[in-house]
Design a protein around this motif. Structure first.
Motif, short mmCIF file in Angstrom:
data_model
loop_
_atom_site.label_atom_id
_atom_site.label_comp_id
_atom_site.label_asym_id
_atom_site.label_seq_id
_atom_site.Cartn_x
_atom_site.Cartn_y
_atom_site.Cartn_z
N THR A 1 0.79 -1.00 -0.11
CA THR A 1 -0.09 0.04 0.09
C THR A 1 0.83 1.12 0.01
N GLU A 2 0.18 2.39 0.23
CA GLU A 2 1.21 3.56 0.06
C GLU A 2 1.76 3.56 1.55
N ASN A 3 1.39 2.98 2.55
CA ASN A 3 2.02 2.95 3.85
C ASN A 3 3.11 1.84 4.17
N THR A 4 3.24 0.94 3.15
CA THR A 4 4.18 -0.26 3.15
C THR A 4 5.48 0.19 3.72
N LYS B 1 6.30 2.94 5.24
CA LYS B 1 6.08 3.74 6.40
C LYS B 1 6.06 3.08 7.73
N ASP B 2 5.46 2.08 7.35
CA ASP B 2 4.88 0.96 8.71
C ASP B 2 6.15 -0.09 8.72
N ASN C 1 4.50 -3.76 8.58
CA ASN C 1 4.03 -4.21 7.21
C ASN C 1 5.46 -4.38 6.29
N ARG C 2 6.34 -3.40 6.31
CA ARG C 2 7.60 -3.35 5.63
C ARG C 2 8.46 -4.64 5.79
#
Length: 140
Positions: free
Chosen positions: A74-77, A79-80, A83-84
């Motif tokens: 996602t667009e937050n992969t 940033k998190d 999730n990363r």
């Protein structure tokens, strides 16, 4: 229990065997390489089974990756951190570790003595695995 839970439980349980085989591989190959001992049938079998264990873990991990709710882009992969880890870091490092242990096994099979390069590649593979295990899942 759904497919994801079955795969996750197997992948988590098999990880203990993978770690054990990785540690045994590094210790035994290191002992033989530093002692400049000839390759034995036992060390060849250990290397084969360690490589096999890593490959099985990778195959289950690849299937798990595609059914996991955590490995999402996602667009937050990026940033998190969690999730990363699941979407990028863990899969890439584990794949690299499998490649390295496979190369180490191949070098070992082609040599009469145990080459230092097999030890170094195995050690790097083990460090990669240890660096990207989701320890929070394992420990608590």
């Amino acid at each position: 229990m759904n497919l994801y839970q079955i795969l996750q439980n197997f992948h988590s349980g098999w990880a203990y065997l993978t770690l054990l085989m990785g540690v045994l591989f590094v210790l035994m190959i290191g002992y033989f390489a530093f002692s400049k001992k000839a390759r034995t049938a036992g060390i060849t079998k250990l290397s084969f089974f360690a490589t096999l264990t890593f490959h099985i873990q990778l195959l289950v991990g690849v299937v798990l990756y595609f059914v996991s709710p955590y490995a999402q882009f996602t667009e937050n992969t990026m940033k998190d951190a969690t999730n990363r880890l699941y979407a990028i870091e863990h899969p890439l490092m584990m794949f690299a570790a499998v490649v390295l242990i496979t190369i180490a096994n191949a070098k070992l099979k082609k040599s009469e003595s145990v080459p230092m390069s097999s030890f170094i590649l195995g050690l790097i593979a083990l460090v990669l695995v240890l660096s990207r295990i989701p320890w929070s899942t394992w420990l608590g």
